[in-house]
Scaffold this motif. Structure first.
Motif, mmCIF file in Angstrom:
data_model
loop_
_atom_site.group_PDB
_atom_site.id
_atom_site.type_symbol
_atom_site.label_atom_id
_atom_site.label_comp_id
_atom_site.label_asym_id
_atom_site.label_seq_id
_atom_site.Cartn_x
_atom_site.Cartn_y
_atom_site.Cartn_z
ATOM 1 N N HIS A 12 0.835 -1.203 0.000
ATOM 2 C CA HIS A 12 0.000 0.000 0.000
ATOM 3 C C HIS A 12 0.876 1.261 0.000
ATOM 4 C CE1 HIS A 12 -2.976 2.985 1.309
ATOM 5 N NE2 HIS A 12 -2.191 3.259 2.326
ATOM 6 N N LEU A 13 1.908 1.293 0.843
ATOM 7 C CA LEU A 13 2.819 2.446 0.911
ATOM 8 C C LEU A 13 3.440 2.720 -0.452
ATOM 9 C CD1 LEU A 13 4.986 2.266 4.184
ATOM 10 C CD2 LEU A 13 3.547 4.152 3.448
ATOM 11 N N PHE A 14 3.978 1.671 -1.067
ATOM 12 C CA PHE A 14 4.639 1.828 -2.366
ATOM 13 C C PHE A 14 3.639 2.236 -3.448
ATOM 14 C CE2 PHE A 14 8.222 -1.423 -1.208
ATOM 15 C CZ PHE A 14 8.792 -0.474 -0.384
ATOM 16 N N ASN A 15 2.452 1.616 -3.444
ATOM 17 C CA ASN A 15 1.441 1.914 -4.460
ATOM 18 C C ASN A 15 0.973 3.367 -4.422
ATOM 19 O OD1 ASN A 15 1.505 -0.669 -5.430
ATOM 20 N ND2 ASN A 15 -0.448 -1.316 -4.569
ATOM 21 N N MET A 16 0.951 3.937 -3.223
ATOM 22 C CA MET A 16 0.416 5.292 -3.053
ATOM 23 C C MET A 16 1.374 6.382 -3.536
ATOM 24 S SD MET A 16 -2.647 5.045 -1.908
ATOM 25 C CE MET A 16 -3.302 6.347 -0.894
ATOM 26 N N VAL A 17 2.660 6.046 -3.723
ATOM 27 C CA VAL A 17 3.623 7.103 -4.082
ATOM 28 C C VAL A 17 4.486 6.786 -5.306
ATOM 29 C CG1 VAL A 17 3.750 7.858 -1.662
ATOM 30 C CG2 VAL A 17 5.517 6.339 -2.559
ATOM 31 N N HIS A 18 4.526 5.524 -5.747
ATOM 32 C CA HIS A 18 5.503 5.105 -6.762
ATOM 33 C C HIS A 18 5.425 5.913 -8.048
ATOM 34 C CE1 HIS A 18 3.003 2.996 -9.806
ATOM 35 N NE2 HIS A 18 2.135 3.009 -8.826
ATOM 36 N N PHE A 19 4.222 6.358 -8.445
ATOM 37 C CA PHE A 19 4.029 7.052 -9.722
ATOM 38 C C PHE A 19 4.696 8.421 -9.755
ATOM 39 C CE2 PHE A 19 0.380 7.402 -6.928
ATOM 40 C CZ PHE A 19 0.237 8.785 -6.796
ATOM 41 N N SER A 20 5.117 8.923 -8.590
ATOM 42 C CA SER A 20 5.786 10.232 -8.546
ATOM 43 C C SER A 20 7.306 10.133 -8.617
ATOM 44 C CB SER A 20 5.389 10.981 -7.262
ATOM 45 O OG SER A 20 4.031 11.345 -7.308
ATOM 46 N N MET A 21 7.856 8.918 -8.665
ATOM 47 C CA MET A 21 9.313 8.775 -8.772
ATOM 48 C C MET A 21 9.781 9.306 -10.132
ATOM 49 S SD MET A 21 10.253 5.011 -7.189
ATOM 50 C CE MET A 21 9.133 4.076 -8.246
ATOM 51 N N ALA A 22 10.963 9.911 -10.140
ATOM 52 C CA ALA A 22 11.555 10.376 -11.401
ATOM 53 C C ALA A 22 12.106 9.185 -12.178
ATOM 54 C CB ALA A 22 12.666 11.381 -11.108
ATOM 55 N N GLN A 23 12.261 9.391 -13.495
ATOM 56 C CA GLN A 23 12.880 8.360 -14.347
ATOM 57 C C GLN A 23 14.101 8.956 -15.024
ATOM 58 O OE1 GLN A 23 10.454 5.799 -16.869
ATOM 59 N NE2 GLN A 23 8.642 6.858 -16.139
ATOM 60 N N GLN A 24 15.264 8.389 -14.746
ATOM 61 C CA GLN A 24 16.524 8.806 -15.357
ATOM 62 C C GLN A 24 16.772 10.312 -15.238
ATOM 63 O OE1 GLN A 24 15.842 7.055 -19.256
ATOM 64 N NE2 GLN A 24 17.103 5.299 -18.707
ATOM 65 N N ASP A 25 16.449 10.875 -14.091
ATOM 66 C CA ASP A 25 16.712 12.290 -13.829
ATOM 67 C C ASP A 25 18.191 12.452 -13.469
ATOM 68 O OD1 ASP A 25 16.745 14.963 -12.415
ATOM 69 O OD2 ASP A 25 14.595 14.810 -12.770
ATOM 70 N N ILE A 26 18.807 13.561 -13.913
ATOM 71 C CA ILE A 26 20.218 13.763 -13.548
ATOM 72 C C ILE A 26 20.361 13.983 -12.040
ATOM 73 C CG2 ILE A 26 21.027 14.590 -15.793
ATOM 74 C CD1 ILE A 26 20.792 17.457 -14.623
ATOM 75 N N ARG A 27 19.267 14.423 -11.395
ATOM 76 C CA ARG A 27 19.263 14.475 -9.912
ATOM 77 C C ARG A 27 18.949 13.051 -9.449
ATOM 78 N NH1 ARG A 27 14.690 18.944 -9.904
ATOM 79 N NH2 ARG A 27 14.061 17.504 -11.529
ATOM 80 N N TYR A 28 19.988 12.222 -9.422
ATOM 81 C CA TYR A 28 19.834 10.762 -9.239
ATOM 82 C C TYR A 28 19.060 10.398 -7.976
ATOM 83 C CZ TYR A 28 23.872 11.829 -6.356
ATOM 84 O OH TYR A 28 24.696 12.399 -5.421
ATOM 85 N N TYR A 29 19.097 11.270 -6.941
ATOM 86 C CA TYR A 29 18.399 10.974 -5.686
ATOM 87 C C TYR A 29 16.879 11.020 -5.855
ATOM 88 C CZ TYR A 29 18.763 16.071 -5.747
ATOM 89 O OH TYR A 29 18.712 17.379 -6.144
ATOM 90 N N LEU A 30 16.385 11.543 -6.992
ATOM 91 C CA LEU A 30 14.937 11.546 -7.257
ATOM 92 C C LEU A 30 14.482 10.258 -7.953
ATOM 93 C CD1 LEU A 30 14.260 15.205 -8.494
ATOM 94 C CD2 LEU A 30 14.202 14.306 -6.166
ATOM 95 N N ASN A 31 15.461 9.457 -8.458
ATOM 96 C CA ASN A 31 15.116 8.221 -9.175
ATOM 97 C C ASN A 31 14.902 7.074 -8.193
ATOM 98 O OD1 ASN A 31 15.514 9.538 -11.681
ATOM 99 N ND2 ASN A 31 17.705 9.189 -11.534
ATOM 100 N N GLY A 32 14.067 7.310 -7.228
ATOM 101 C CA GLY A 32 13.810 6.300 -6.206
ATOM 102 C C GLY A 32 12.757 6.796 -5.238
ATOM 103 N N LEU A 33 12.610 6.083 -4.152
ATOM 104 C CA LEU A 33 11.578 6.378 -3.155
ATOM 105 C C LEU A 33 12.247 6.569 -1.800
ATOM 106 C CD1 LEU A 33 8.214 4.529 -2.745
ATOM 107 C CD2 LEU A 33 9.771 4.576 -0.818
ATOM 108 N N LEU A 34 11.888 7.631 -1.108
ATOM 109 C CA LEU A 34 12.416 7.874 0.237
ATOM 110 C C LEU A 34 11.581 7.089 1.245
ATOM 111 C CD1 LEU A 34 14.359 9.647 2.085
ATOM 112 C CD2 LEU A 34 12.387 11.167 2.353
ATOM 113 N N LEU A 35 12.248 6.220 2.012
ATOM 114 C CA LEU A 35 11.571 5.484 3.085
ATOM 115 C C LEU A 35 12.092 6.019 4.407
ATOM 116 C CD1 LEU A 35 9.559 3.050 3.434
ATOM 117 C CD2 LEU A 35 11.572 1.670 3.913
#
Length: 368
Positions: free
Chosen positions: A139-162
């Protein structure tokens, strides 16, 4: 030497679990393989792309030997999928080749030595360990995953903060244009820990997690996270870097807000999106007392106008959004109603669930 003799589906399941992260094109050819290790009747299956590693086990071994080899993951999986459902399958290892036999079908696959397979070294020390039901983490992952960046040069956005903080486990994702926040409360209490889990790991976990109460153990180290559930162990490197301060991004104290049906808003936006161009996905939202208008146009001077009656008595606001960002959140939510809070045409909008502080979605406006 016979490795495995079992029903096709019994062998197919562990292979499907580990094959999701196998890359088709890789600088190391052996990474297209999976490592199969048999110790008596226990057989383990392992795959890795150097960043992520998945292991699962099944009691399907035949004979008491200890043996290990690696074989092409996709080929083995494709063969098993193509075999009849009700057949037994035998895997044998002879002269550096793996034989797959089922009924009158027989396949011979090339193998590479298990000793050459590069496995991920497990962290010696974990700073925190959290247990959550599978359905809660999913549920946690499903609620936020769509906002993750894809191949952004700001590499820390290409993932999920837990974030583990006291009794709260929080998931946050942002691509710089929108941000999704979701939290759940747990019974244990933990000191604060923050890690950024890579996008590929999150997508793989969404595929593997089920809607069950069975626990997932999350072990957090300085540069690694280990997730253990059912008969699966997933080890992933973490993304280094400083994630944006999400508390500063989430607006507070907006006085212009209204609640409306999620399905009604979703359908209106889907219709308006038809008239947007592929490159420019902008829609205008004109909010006035009692009414919300959604307007879209394209280069051919075609237009769409949708009007929704709302219970609203605040300021008039004329604001533009990327319609895809609004559709993403509305498609993922399962509630009947959503609340929308606005400042002015230059401020971010906040979408929440009525009487629920555990989910927040912030979307930046766009000029139209």
């Amino acid at each position: 030497m016979q490795l495995v003799k079992t029903h096709r589906d019994t062998l197919l399941r562990p292979l499907q679990i580990v094959s999701g992260i196998v890359e088709r094109r890789h600088t190391l050819p052996i990474l297209a393989n999976i490592l199969i290790r048999k110790d008596g009747e226990q057989v383990s299956f392992l795959s890795t792309d150097i960043e992520v590693q998945i292991t699962t086990k099944a009691a399907i071994g035949s004979g008491g030997d200890v043996v290990a080899t690696t074989v092409a993951a996709r080929k083995l999986l494709d063969i098993l999928r193509a075999l009849p459902d009700d057949n037994d399958v035998v895997l044998k290892l002879e002269n550096k080749k793996m034989t797959v036999q089922s009924g009158k079908s027989r396949f011979s696959l090339q193998t590479l030595a298990a000793e050459e397979f590069p496995t991920v070294a497990q962290a010696e020390h974990f700073n925190a360990s959290v247990n959550l039901p599978q359905k809660t983490l999913k549920h946690l992952f499903n609620m936020v995953h769509f906002s993750m960046a894809q191949q952004d040069i700001r590499y820390y956005l290409n993932g999920l903060l837990l974030v583990v903080d006291g009794k709260n486990v929080i998931a946050v994702a942002t691509d710089g244009h929108r941000l999704a926040f979701c939290q759940v409360e747990v019974e244990q209490e933990f000191p604060r820990h923050e890690v950024i889990i890579p996008r590929k790991t999150i997508i793989e976990m969404q595929r593997l997690l089920e809607d069950k109460e069975d626990p997932v153990q999350i072990d957090i180290a300085n540069n690694q996270v280990k997730l253990t559930f059912a008969d699966i162990e997933l080890i992933s490197k973490l993304v280094e870097g400083k994630f944006p301060d999400f508390n500063r991004v989430i607006p507070k104290g907006y006085k212009n807000s209204f609640t409306l049906g999620r399905e009604q808003l979703l359908r209106s936006l889907q219709r308006a999106a038809i008239m947007t161009s592929d490159k420019f996905k902008g829609v205008r939202c004109v909010i006035t007392p009692g009414s919300m208008q959604i307007l879209s146009t394209n280069a051919d001077q075609e237009e769409a106008i949708e009007e929704i009656e709302i219970d609203y008595g605040g300021d008039s606001v004329d604001i533009g959004f990327n319609v895809s960002y609004l559709l993403d959140v509305l498609n993922n939510l399962k509630c009947d109603q959503v609340s929308v809070s606005l400042g002015d045409s230059n401020s971010s909008a906040l979408i929440t669930i009525p009487d629920n502080t555990d989910f927040k979605y912030v979307v930046m406006p766009m000029r139209i």
